[in-house]
Design a protein around this motif. Structure first.
Motif, PDB file in Angstrom:
ATOM      1  N   LEU A 142     -12.390  -4.370 -13.402  1.00 31.37           N
ATOM      2  CA  LEU A 142     -11.128  -4.033 -12.739  1.00 31.37           C
ATOM      3  C   LEU A 142      -9.946  -4.310 -13.660  1.00 31.37           C
ATOM      4  O   LEU A 142      -9.014  -3.505 -13.758  1.00 31.37           O
ATOM      5  CB  LEU A 142     -11.001  -4.833 -11.447  1.00 31.37           C
ATOM      6  CG  LEU A 142      -9.812  -4.482 -10.548  1.00 31.37           C
ATOM      7  CD1 LEU A 142     -10.086  -3.199  -9.770  1.00 31.37           C
ATOM      8  CD2 LEU A 142      -9.514  -5.624  -9.569  1.00 31.37           C
ATOM      9  N   ARG A 143      -9.983  -5.437 -14.350  1.00 28.09           N
ATOM     10  CA  ARG A 143      -8.872  -5.836 -15.223  1.00 28.09           C
ATOM     11  C   ARG A 143      -8.610  -4.802 -16.316  1.00 28.09           C
ATOM     12  O   ARG A 143      -7.454  -4.455 -16.592  1.00 28.09           O
ATOM     13  CB  ARG A 143      -9.176  -7.203 -15.863  1.00 28.09           C
ATOM     14  CG  ARG A 143      -8.070  -7.691 -16.798  1.00 28.09           C
ATOM     15  CD  ARG A 143      -8.449  -8.995 -17.475  1.00 28.09           C
ATOM     16  NE  ARG A 143      -9.558  -8.868 -18.408  1.00 28.09           N
ATOM     17  CZ  ARG A 143      -9.462  -8.367 -19.646  1.00 28.09           C
ATOM     18  NH1 ARG A 143      -8.300  -7.909 -20.098  1.00 28.09           N
ATOM     19  NH2 ARG A 143     -10.528  -8.316 -20.438  1.00 28.09           N
ATOM     20  N   VAL A 144      -9.660  -4.290 -16.936  1.00 29.81           N
ATOM     21  CA  VAL A 144      -9.471  -3.403 -18.091  1.00 29.81           C
ATOM     22  C   VAL A 144      -9.282  -1.939 -17.688  1.00 29.81           C
ATOM     23  O   VAL A 144      -9.012  -1.090 -18.542  1.00 29.81           O
ATOM     24  CB  VAL A 144     -10.644  -3.528 -19.094  1.00 29.81           C
ATOM     25  CG1 VAL A 144     -10.779  -4.961 -19.579  1.00 29.81           C
ATOM     26  CG2 VAL A 144     -11.949  -3.008 -18.506  1.00 29.81           C
ATOM     27  N   THR A 145      -9.408  -1.642 -16.391  1.00 25.52           N
ATOM     28  CA  THR A 145      -9.226  -0.274 -15.904  1.00 25.52           C
ATOM     29  C   THR A 145      -7.762  -0.029 -15.557  1.00 25.52           C
ATOM     30  O   THR A 145      -7.088  -0.896 -15.002  1.00 25.52           O
ATOM     31  CB  THR A 145     -10.101  -0.031 -14.661  1.00 25.52           C
ATOM     32  OG1 THR A 145     -11.471  -0.264 -14.996  1.00 25.52           O
ATOM     33  CG2 THR A 145      -9.968   1.391 -14.154  1.00 25.52           C
ATOM     34  N   LYS A 146      -7.280   1.174 -15.870  1.00 24.61           N
ATOM     35  CA  LYS A 146      -5.915   1.543 -15.515  1.00 24.61           C
ATOM     36  C   LYS A 146      -5.766   1.625 -13.993  1.00 24.61           C
ATOM     37  O   LYS A 146      -6.718   2.005 -13.300  1.00 24.61           O
ATOM     38  CB  LYS A 146      -5.567   2.909 -16.105  1.00 24.61           C
ATOM     39  CG  LYS A 146      -5.534   2.972 -17.617  1.00 24.61           C
ATOM     40  CD  LYS A 146      -5.252   4.400 -18.071  1.00 24.61           C
ATOM     41  CE  LYS A 146      -5.233   4.512 -19.585  1.00 24.61           C
ATOM     42  NZ  LYS A 146      -4.986   5.914 -20.035  1.00 24.61           N
TER      43      LYS A 146
ATOM     44  N   GLY B 202     -12.030  -6.505  -5.722  1.00 25.02           N
ATOM     45  CA  GLY B 202     -10.729  -5.849  -5.704  1.00 25.02           C
ATOM     46  C   GLY B 202     -10.754  -4.339  -5.792  1.00 25.02           C
ATOM     47  O   GLY B 202      -9.698  -3.694  -5.765  1.00 25.02           O
ATOM     48  N   TRP B 203     -11.943  -3.746  -5.882  1.00 24.52           N
ATOM     49  CA  TRP B 203     -12.047  -2.294  -5.926  1.00 24.52           C
ATOM     50  C   TRP B 203     -11.860  -1.700  -4.529  1.00 24.52           C
ATOM     51  O   TRP B 203     -12.251  -2.303  -3.530  1.00 24.52           O
ATOM     52  CB  TRP B 203     -13.407  -1.872  -6.475  1.00 24.52           C
ATOM     53  CG  TRP B 203     -13.622  -2.241  -7.906  1.00 24.52           C
ATOM     54  CD1 TRP B 203     -14.263  -3.353  -8.377  1.00 24.52           C
ATOM     55  CD2 TRP B 203     -13.185  -1.513  -9.054  1.00 24.52           C
ATOM     56  NE1 TRP B 203     -14.252  -3.360  -9.744  1.00 24.52           N
ATOM     57  CE2 TRP B 203     -13.598  -2.241 -10.190  1.00 24.52           C
ATOM     58  CE3 TRP B 203     -12.482  -0.318  -9.228  1.00 24.52           C
ATOM     59  CZ2 TRP B 203     -13.335  -1.809 -11.492  1.00 24.52           C
ATOM     60  CZ3 TRP B 203     -12.220   0.119 -10.518  1.00 24.52           C
ATOM     61  CH2 TRP B 203     -12.648  -0.627 -11.635  1.00 24.52           C
ATOM     62  N   THR B 204     -11.237  -0.535  -4.463  1.00 23.54           N
ATOM     63  CA  THR B 204     -11.031   0.158  -3.188  1.00 23.54           C
ATOM     64  C   THR B 204     -11.772   1.491  -3.197  1.00 23.54           C
ATOM     65  O   THR B 204     -12.314   1.908  -4.216  1.00 23.54           O
ATOM     66  CB  THR B 204      -9.531   0.411  -2.938  1.00 23.54           C
ATOM     67  OG1 THR B 204      -9.014   1.229  -3.983  1.00 23.54           O
ATOM     68  CG2 THR B 204      -8.765  -0.900  -2.902  1.00 23.54           C
ATOM     69  N   ARG B 205     -11.764   2.143  -2.023  1.00 21.60           N
ATOM     70  CA  ARG B 205     -12.442   3.445  -1.853  1.00 21.60           C
ATOM     71  C   ARG B 205     -13.879   3.377  -2.380  1.00 21.60           C
ATOM     72  O   ARG B 205     -14.362   4.261  -3.080  1.00 21.60           O
ATOM     73  CB  ARG B 205     -11.660   4.554  -2.554  1.00 21.60           C
ATOM     74  CG  ARG B 205     -10.267   4.768  -1.971  1.00 21.60           C
ATOM     75  CD  ARG B 205      -9.387   5.641  -2.827  1.00 21.60           C
ATOM     76  NE  ARG B 205      -9.969   6.959  -3.060  1.00 21.60           N
ATOM     77  CZ  ARG B 205      -9.492   7.838  -3.929  1.00 21.60           C
ATOM     78  NH1 ARG B 205      -8.427   7.544  -4.653  1.00 21.60           N
ATOM     79  NH2 ARG B 205     -10.067   9.027  -4.066  1.00 21.60           N
ATOM     80  N   VAL B 206     -14.554   2.289  -2.035  1.00 26.68           N
ATOM     81  CA  VAL B 206     -15.928   2.064  -2.515  1.00 26.68           C
ATOM     82  C   VAL B 206     -16.904   2.922  -1.717  1.00 26.68           C
ATOM     83  O   VAL B 206     -16.828   2.983  -0.482  1.00 26.68           O
ATOM     84  CB  VAL B 206     -16.296   0.571  -2.400  1.00 26.68           C
ATOM     85  CG1 VAL B 206     -17.771   0.349  -2.738  1.00 26.68           C
ATOM     86  CG2 VAL B 206     -15.398  -0.268  -3.303  1.00 26.68           C
ATOM     87  N   ALA B 207     -17.790   3.589  -2.421  1.00 31.35           N
ATOM     88  CA  ALA B 207     -18.800   4.429  -1.778  1.00 31.35           C
ATOM     89  C   ALA B 207     -20.019   4.483  -2.685  1.00 31.35           C
ATOM     90  O   ALA B 207     -19.970   4.088  -3.858  1.00 31.35           O
ATOM     91  CB  ALA B 207     -18.261   5.841  -1.537  1.00 31.35           C
TER      92      ALA B 207
ATOM     93  N   LYS C  61      -9.450   1.526  -8.756  1.00 34.04           N
ATOM     94  CA  LYS C  61      -8.529   0.418  -8.894  1.00 34.04           C
ATOM     95  C   LYS C  61      -7.209   0.759  -8.208  1.00 34.04           C
ATOM     96  O   LYS C  61      -6.619   1.809  -8.488  1.00 34.04           O
ATOM     97  CB  LYS C  61      -8.263   0.128 -10.379  1.00 34.04           C
ATOM     98  CG  LYS C  61      -7.286  -1.040 -10.595  1.00 34.04           C
ATOM     99  CD  LYS C  61      -7.206  -1.421 -12.060  1.00 34.04           C
ATOM    100  CE  LYS C  61      -6.223  -2.553 -12.289  1.00 34.04           C
ATOM    101  NZ  LYS C  61      -6.242  -3.034 -13.683  1.00 34.04           N
ATOM    102  N   PRO C  62      -6.754  -0.086  -7.298  1.00 33.42           N
ATOM    103  CA  PRO C  62      -5.482   0.207  -6.612  1.00 33.42           C
ATOM    104  C   PRO C  62      -4.331   0.337  -7.611  1.00 33.42           C
ATOM    105  O   PRO C  62      -4.308  -0.330  -8.640  1.00 33.42           O
ATOM    106  CB  PRO C  62      -5.293  -1.001  -5.686  1.00 33.42           C
ATOM    107  CG  PRO C  62      -6.621  -1.648  -5.599  1.00 33.42           C
ATOM    108  CD  PRO C  62      -7.333  -1.355  -6.870  1.00 33.42           C
ATOM    109  N   ARG C  63      -3.376   1.166  -7.286  1.00 32.91           N
ATOM    110  CA  ARG C  63      -2.240   1.360  -8.188  1.00 32.91           C
ATOM    111  C   ARG C  63      -1.226   0.220  -8.096  1.00 32.91           C
ATOM    112  O   ARG C  63      -0.358   0.099  -8.950  1.00 32.91           O
ATOM    113  CB  ARG C  63      -1.550   2.690  -7.852  1.00 32.91           C
ATOM    114  CG  ARG C  63      -2.422   3.898  -8.185  1.00 32.91           C
ATOM    115  CD  ARG C  63      -1.668   5.207  -8.043  1.00 32.91           C
ATOM    116  NE  ARG C  63      -2.536   6.333  -8.336  1.00 32.91           N
ATOM    117  CZ  ARG C  63      -2.755   6.814  -9.564  1.00 32.91           C
ATOM    118  NH1 ARG C  63      -2.168   6.236 -10.602  1.00 32.91           N
ATOM    119  NH2 ARG C  63      -3.546   7.856  -9.754  1.00 32.91           N
TER     120      ARG C  63
END
Length: 234
Positions: A136-140, A208-213, A229-231
């Motif tokens: 999550l940290r390294v993702t935009k 902390g990830w969203t829209r998980v499927a 990753k939330p904006r």
């Protein structure tokens, strides 16, 4: 070599993969009955890499999993903590920027990658949720994660047959085709101990990830999990 125990000490797991690096891709094709190529294609479609995007491919091993993203025009960083795997990959694909790294302490800045993906490596990491937080940290912000991992077959009779294959058929097959069959006994045990589809989805949400499927492949033998990753992440 002593087989890596299920507490997944990093140095033991890295040494195990160093030992199987030379024939790893071929052995996987044999043990998965050819399904591994189909799974890689499903990952490539889910990542949907575009020209100019940055993709981090964790547990990339020899870099085979990174090739579709490169072919799509993305800038791909294959990352693995097995130096043996990386050396084997450099011989086959010297153009790839193969990078040594621990998934729980990634050597990258915040908000760098459009997509982070990992295939069949998350269950070998000692701190699963720590790794999910690092991804999550390294993702935009607005970027995504794609995880392809062994899971639990959804049809009970097939699940029984699959478990029997893992624990009875896989070790002798691995002995025939692999230089280190103990490694594949460990892999079978780690698959049996791994959370099911909802369990991994819950871990992604806690990180902390969203829209998980997720989507099941091969009847749930493998599951493809995704998250965004939330904006508004601080």
């Amino acid at each position: 070599m002593t087989r890596a125990s299920l507490d997944k000490q990093p140095h033991e797991v890295a040494a195990m993969f160093d030992d199987v690096a030379a024939n790893y891709d071929l052995t996987n094709d044999v043990l998965s009955l050819g399904q591994s190529r189909l799974w890689r294609r499903a990952v490539a479609r889910a990542v949907d890499a575009r020209p100019g995007e940055r993709v981090l491919d964790l547990a990339a091993g020899t870099g085979t999993s990174s090739l579709p993203f490169t072919a799509a025009g993305a800038y791909v960083v294959p990352c693995d903590f097995s130096l043996g795997m990386l050396r084997a990959g450099k011989k086959r694909n010297p153009f790839l920027p193969l990078t040594a790294g621990d998934a729980t302490r990634l050597p990258f800045a915040d908000d760098v990658f459009d997509t982070v993906t990992i295939s069949f490596g998350l269950r070998n990491i000692q701190d699963t949720e720590g790794a999910l937080r690092e991804m999550l940290r390294v993702t935009k912000p607005g970027g995504k994660v794609v995880i392809c991992e062994f899971s639990q077959p959804t049809w009970a009779p097939f699940r029984t047959v699959y478990t029997e294959y893992l624990m009875r058929a896989l070790p002798p097959v691995a002995t025939a085709v692999s230089s280190s069959p103990d490694a594949y006994v460990y892999l079978a045990e780690s698959i049996r101990a791994w959370p099911d589809q909802p369990g991994l989805a819950a871990a992604l949400q806690r990180a902390g990830w969203t829209r998980v499927a997720w989507r099941n492949l091969t009847g749930g033998v493998v599951a493809l999990h995704r998250g965004t990753k939330p904006r508004n992440v601080e």
